[in-house]
Scaffold this active site. Structure first.
Site, PDB file in Angstrom:
ATOM      1  N   ASN A 105       0.819  -1.222   0.000  1.00 52.39           N
ATOM      2  CA  ASN A 105       0.000   0.000   0.000  1.00 52.39           C
ATOM      3  C   ASN A 105       0.856   1.277   0.000  1.00 52.39           C
ATOM      4  OD1 ASN A 105      -2.395  -1.369  -0.080  1.00 52.39           O
ATOM      5  ND2 ASN A 105      -2.707  -1.366   2.137  1.00 52.39           N
ATOM      6  N   PHE A 151      -3.445  -9.628   5.121  1.00 49.16           N
ATOM      7  CA  PHE A 151      -3.170  -9.085   3.790  1.00 49.16           C
ATOM      8  C   PHE A 151      -1.796  -8.423   3.662  1.00 49.16           C
ATOM      9  CE2 PHE A 151      -8.001  -8.590   3.803  1.00 49.16           C
ATOM     10  CZ  PHE A 151      -8.198  -9.779   3.113  1.00 49.16           C
ATOM     11  N   HIS A 152      -1.117  -8.221   4.767  1.00 48.23           N
ATOM     12  CA  HIS A 152       0.251  -7.670   4.757  1.00 48.23           C
ATOM     13  C   HIS A 152       0.334  -6.362   3.959  1.00 48.23           C
ATOM     14  CE1 HIS A 152       0.597 -11.792   5.954  1.00 48.23           C
ATOM     15  NE2 HIS A 152       0.288 -12.202   4.751  1.00 48.23           N
ATOM     16  N   CYS A 153      -0.688  -5.536   4.085  1.00 47.34           N
ATOM     17  CA  CYS A 153      -0.753  -4.238   3.374  1.00 47.34           C
ATOM     18  C   CYS A 153      -0.682  -4.409   1.854  1.00 47.34           C
ATOM     19  CB  CYS A 153       0.322  -3.270   3.851  1.00 47.34           C
ATOM     20  SG  CYS A 153       0.064  -2.733   5.537  1.00 47.34           S
ATOM     21  N   THR A 154      -1.119  -5.569   1.360  1.00 44.50           N
ATOM     22  CA  THR A 154      -1.254  -5.752  -0.089  1.00 44.50           C
ATOM     23  C   THR A 154      -2.685  -6.252  -0.343  1.00 44.50           C
ATOM     24  OG1 THR A 154      -0.380  -8.000   0.104  1.00 44.50           O
ATOM     25  CG2 THR A 154       1.187  -6.291  -0.514  1.00 44.50           C
TER      26      THR A 154
END
Lengths: 95, 416
Positions: free
Chosen positions: B123, B371-374
């Site tokens: 992100n 989601f690991h910022c994805t």
């Protein structure tokens, strides 16, 4: 949501300060409310329910909130082989 | 001689703790790395011995702060082989560095420029571009990445050829935090430079793990955080080619960014990097960042990289052997082409968040799920409950990786 809180600080001097309620606090509150209604739920069910209510929060934060609430003893969990999941519940709903 | 992991582990106080009488297995370094005593000492020394502003006061504390603050920048410049320490701008993190880097596009002067990124972007390397696109300020081209994470140079060339010459920025993940794949940065730089574009790398997952030479890579902008590299939180940097930084507008303006100001309209900005570092700086963080790269250099980046390849090989091979088709590991099949992390799709059998919670409880294994910022990449690939992501670093052992794999197998046996 803006709240005006008045509470003593650790030096026992009354302090008035403006505090906006943090999103994480809202998430914790929502989880407790949901578990009150649902009696018990898996992580997936709680995330889905929170999303359906339009919670403005990254879903990755919900498990962290569950772990914290569990640590605080506000919710409990059991592993369900049948559901292949962790079942979260309020302590008063257990049994 | 390889990396002496037992010796390395003695430097990390967090690993000396026990939780419920058992050691901790820290497998969340792609999010936050642990800190060696040398870095902690540098932070504490600033606050206990010589707390002062750099470059402002004439007393001994201030002079020491100035000297160490400048030294840290020089250390970092040497560490990534920048030509000039002035090409290093201190920022809070990779996100801020990437935001600043995008100002090199000089959007308003040149008209509507294009930003190229990939669908697996974090992100930090996506949200701002989507926002600018939605506001009509840029053209945005998002190159779709496969689950293998392999970069398609031909497709990228086609995208670049459609951009206006000299008016585009390719802002790409150097190493993905989900597919663990590296991109061929030197070939990409050539493609970008042939059309006079700018190449910016999100190096959050590469800078901590492999030797970096920004000149050899011919990268124009290179953004990274210190907290993933055993350094302090709230510190990162943007490396930028000096001529590019000279033309770039700061993100924030204020004290320390100007040489003089006259009413009504006259401000004279300083040269890079000072014009980008507005207001009082995080001196402790910058000085500790110097200690961070000194520490990593003393261990040896080649050794760290080799050690991580061993951990990656062990994890991928053991996961395939024990869990086979029950899981899908995102990223390249070949462990040699991967960083020491794996986003694991549990194929809907178990919720990855619940696995992460159980790993903590059962074996003190600390890792990340979700989601690991994805988010966009996970949604696009229909990984809607997210993935489980162990990530390893210089202080992890093969034994720890094996325990992780065994524990995952155990959880599958209990729950799936």
């Amino acid at each position: 949501m803006i709240l005006w809180l008045e509470r003593p600080n650790k030096f026992n001097v009354p302090t008035v300060f403006k505090m906006s309620m943090k999103d994480q606090d809202k998430t914790n509150t929502l989880i407790l409310e949901l578990l009150k209604d649902m009696k018990e739920a898996t992580t997936t069910e709680l995330i889905k329910e929170a999303e359906s209510l339009g919670i403005n929060e990254c879903s990755d934060r919900i498990p962290a909130a569950l772990a914290e609430l569990n640590f605080q003893g506000l919710i409990t969990k059991i592993i369900s082989r049948e559901k292949k999941a962790i079942i979260w519940t309020l302590p008063e709903n257990k049994n | 001689m390889g990396l002496d992991v037992n010796k390395v582990r003695t430097d990390f106080p967090a690993l000396h703790q026990l939780k419920d009488g058992k050691p901790i297995i820290y497998a969340d370094s792609a999010c936050m790395a642990l800190k060696p005593q040398q870095v902690i000492d540098a932070l504490v020394a600033y606050y206990t011995e010589y707390t002062a502003c750099a470059g402002r006061s004439p007393h001994a504390f201030s002079l020491k702060t100035t000297r160490l603050y400048d030294d840290a920048r020089k250390d970092l410049a040497r560490f990534i082989n920048a030509k000039n320490p002035a090409e290093i701008v201190w920022v809070r993190n990779t996100t801020e560095a990437l935001n600043l880097g995008s100002h090199c596009l000089s959007l308003e002067e040149n008209g509507k420029g294009t930003i190229i990124t990939t669908s697996e972007s974090h992100n930090s390397n996506l949200v701002k571009w989507v926002r600018l696109h939605n506001l009509g300020k840029i053209e945005l081209k998002i190159m779709e990445m496969p689950l293998t994470g392999m970069f398609n140079l031909e497709e990228f060339t086609e995208i670049v050829e459609k951009c206006e010459e000299g008016n585009f920025l390719a802002s790409l993940n150097h190493t993905s935090n989900v597919t663990a794949a590296h991109i061929p940065e030197t070939e990409i730089a050539q493609i970008v430079h042939e059309r006079d574009g700018i190449l910016q790398l999100d190096a959050a997952q590469s800078f901590p793990h492999r030797p970096i030479d920004v000149q050899k890579m011919e990268v124009d902008l290179f953004a990274a955080s210190m907290h993933k590299a055993c350094g302090p939180t709230g510190m990162g940097f943007l490396y930028g080619r000096y001529d590019l930084l000279e033309k770039t507008e700061p993100l924030i303006l204020g004290g320390e960014t100007v040489s003089d100001v006259h009413y009504p309209h006259d401000i004279k900005l300083l040269s890079p990097p000072t014009k980008f570092e507005a207001g009082l700086q995080n001196y402790a963080g910058a000085i500790a960042s110097g200690a961070t790269v000194e520490y990593l250099a003393s261990v040896g980046m080649d050794k760290i990289q080799s050690h991580e390849k061993l951990l990656s090989r062990t994890m991928i091979n053991n996961l395939r052997e024990t869990l086979g088709n029950k899981i899908h590991i995102l990223g390249p099949e070949n462990p040699e082409q991967r960083a020491a992390l794996a986003a694991i799709d549990l194929k809907g059998q178990i919720n990855p968040h619940e696995v992460a919670i159980l790993m903590d409880e059962m074996k003190n294994i600390f890792l990340r799920s979700g989601f690991h910022c994805t988010h966009a990449f996970h949604h696009e690939k229909h990984l809607d409950v997210g993935t489980l992501r162990p990530s390893w670093y210089l202080y992890n052992t093969v034994e720890e990786v094996n325990i992780f794999v065994e524990t995952l197998q155990e959880i599958f046996d209990i729950m799936a």
